[in-house]
Design an enzyme around this catalytic site. Structure first.
Site, mmCIF file in Angstrom:
data_model
loop_
_atom_site.group_PDB
_atom_site.id
_atom_site.type_symbol
_atom_site.label_atom_id
_atom_site.label_comp_id
_atom_site.label_asym_id
_atom_site.label_seq_id
_atom_site.Cartn_x
_atom_site.Cartn_y
_atom_site.Cartn_z
ATOM 1 N N VAL A 1 0.046 -8.717 6.287
ATOM 2 C CA VAL A 1 -0.384 -9.975 6.911
ATOM 3 C C VAL A 1 0.427 -11.182 6.430
ATOM 4 C CG1 VAL A 1 -2.745 -9.280 7.535
ATOM 5 C CG2 VAL A 1 -2.304 -10.290 5.285
ATOM 6 N N TYR B 1 -6.063 -4.363 -6.872
ATOM 7 C CA TYR B 1 -5.667 -4.349 -5.452
ATOM 8 C C TYR B 1 -5.176 -5.731 -4.993
ATOM 9 C CZ TYR B 1 -6.222 -4.267 -0.365
ATOM 10 O OH TYR B 1 -6.007 -4.418 0.999
ATOM 11 N N TYR C 1 -2.278 0.240 11.858
ATOM 12 C CA TYR C 1 -3.710 0.221 12.177
ATOM 13 C C TYR C 1 -3.943 0.564 13.646
ATOM 14 C CZ TYR C 1 -2.867 -2.290 7.924
ATOM 15 O OH TYR C 1 -2.392 -2.649 6.704
ATOM 16 N N LYS D 1 0.832 -1.217 0.000
ATOM 17 C CA LYS D 1 0.000 0.000 0.000
ATOM 18 C C LYS D 1 0.868 1.270 0.000
ATOM 19 C CE LYS D 1 -3.747 -2.247 2.618
ATOM 20 N NZ LYS D 1 -4.294 -2.407 3.992
HETATM 21 O O1 DON Z 1 -6.813 -6.717 1.844
HETATM 22 C C1 DON Z 1 -6.325 -7.505 2.643
HETATM 23 O O2 DON Z 1 -6.939 -7.892 3.624
HETATM 24 C C2 DON Z 1 -4.910 -7.990 2.410
HETATM 25 N N1 DON Z 1 -4.655 -8.094 1.001
HETATM 26 C C3 DON Z 1 -3.904 -7.064 3.022
HETATM 27 C C4 DON Z 1 -4.118 -6.867 4.504
HETATM 28 C C5 DON Z 1 -2.870 -6.611 5.268
HETATM 29 O O3 DON Z 1 -1.780 -7.002 4.886
HETATM 30 C C6 DON Z 1 -3.023 -5.958 6.587
HETATM 31 N N2 DON Z 1 -1.734 -5.759 7.217
HETATM 32 N N3 DON Z 1 -1.290 -5.948 8.265
#
Ligand code: DON
Length: 305
Positions: free
Chosen positions: A259, A190, A241, A68
């Site tokens: 994640v 995305y 977050y 992001k």
């Molecule tokens: O959109 C999502 O949920 C995942 N592609 C990315 C989320 C994520 O990596 C949150 N980070 N800690």
């Protein structure tokens, strides 16, 4: 006094790798669930030209939300402050996929690093790039100087068929007229963006320009100092977050987690550091990565504070 960074990383690695509670590997994206929780790597690059690594720092993993920041930087280089008409820059104090605030705040995401904000950034990129997925992956390849960096199509597909909350967010954005392109096109971009795979060493290179006043390692990309200042501020306040306060408190650096278990953090003018350990804590940030970074800034006394 010169610090022995390799010795510091080795010590941290030895201490942290033996911690029993390694957190939980993300399973809401099924393709990520099978990653070995014992993987652990750290890579550091200092702006005086040295680099240091320990553990699995050459193994590629899913960078997920770390992407992001790269997408935001490309969008900022294309449309500048116009981004701010469509995304705010306030910490959300909520999980990365939280939806309620988006409705209360009329479809303006709190910041570009929560999912809804990143989906708006994806929309901006689609509207402004000729071949969006290709152009984004080329942007990342140029930052690192490595044409082998690519999407993991299985991970992108896995997220597409399970990404109900992202579909909800994108539909809400669309209902508030904050998406120009179709929900399917934006989410396709995305999910691919998040599926890019890189090693700790490659991520450290990719984020070099955020520590180097906007000049990338190979001088192939250049962002203004004003954009860099703003993106670093967004990383510090929103990169983790509802754990952004904790990360600033414990580590004291701008950074971003994903994640897939990666975390990149940096000290302007000094260094970029990336950790990877796939087990996550309850807030979705790498458990051992947070620990290792806290130990690094405590041992070296190198943080922004
Ligand atoms: O959109 C999502 O949920 C995942 N592609 C990315 C989320 C994520 O990596 C949150 N980070 N800690």
């Amino acid at each position: 006094m010169r610090q022995d960074f390799q010795a510091i990383l080795d010590t941290i690695y030895q201490q942290v790798a033996t911690v029993e509670d390694k957190g939980t590997v993300a399973s809401y994206i099924p393709e990520l669930a099978s990653i070995d929780k014992n993987k652990f790597g750290i890579h550091l690059r200092t702006l005086d030209g040295n680099s240091y690594g320990v553990g699995d720092f050459e193994t590629r993993f899913s960078i997920q939300s770390i992407s992001k920041v790269l997408a935001l930087s490309q969008a900022a280089s294309l449309v500048g402050n116009d981004i701010l008409k469509r995304v705010d820059v306030e910490p959300s104090g909520n999980p990365f996929n939280h939806l309620a605030l988006l409705e209360i705040e009329n479809g303006i995401p709190r910041n570009p690093l929560i999912n809804s904000g990143a989906i708006v950034i994806a929309d901006i990129l689609i509207s402004n790039l000729k071949n969006p997925k290709q152009d984004f992956s080329n942007y990342v390849r140029d930052l690192v100087g490595d044409d082998s960096i690519d999407f993991n199509l299985d991970v992108a597909h896995s997220e597409k068929i399970t990404g109900f909350k992202n579909y909800a967010a994108a539909n809400l954005l669309k209902s508030f007229n904050n998406l120009e392109n179709s929900v399917d096109d934006v989410l396709d971009f995305y999910f691919h963006q998040c599926s890019i795979e890189m090693s700790c060493r490659q991520l450290t290179k990719a984020f070099y320009l955020f520590a180097n006043k906007g000049a990338s390692l190979l001088q192939k990309a250049q962002l203004t100092e004003s954009i860099i200042k703003r993106i670093n501020a967004i990383m510090l306040t929103c990169g983790f977050y509802d754990e952004a306060g904790e990360f600033a408190f414990e580590v004291g650096l701008p950074g971003k987690s994903g994640v897939g278990g990666g975390i990149v953090a940096l000290l302007p003018d000094k260094f970029v550091i990336t950790t990877w350990s796939p087990g996550l804590n309850k807030k979705g940030n790498s458990q051992l990565g947070m620990m290792a970074l806290e130990q690094f800034t405590s041992a070296t006394k190198l943080s922004i504070f």
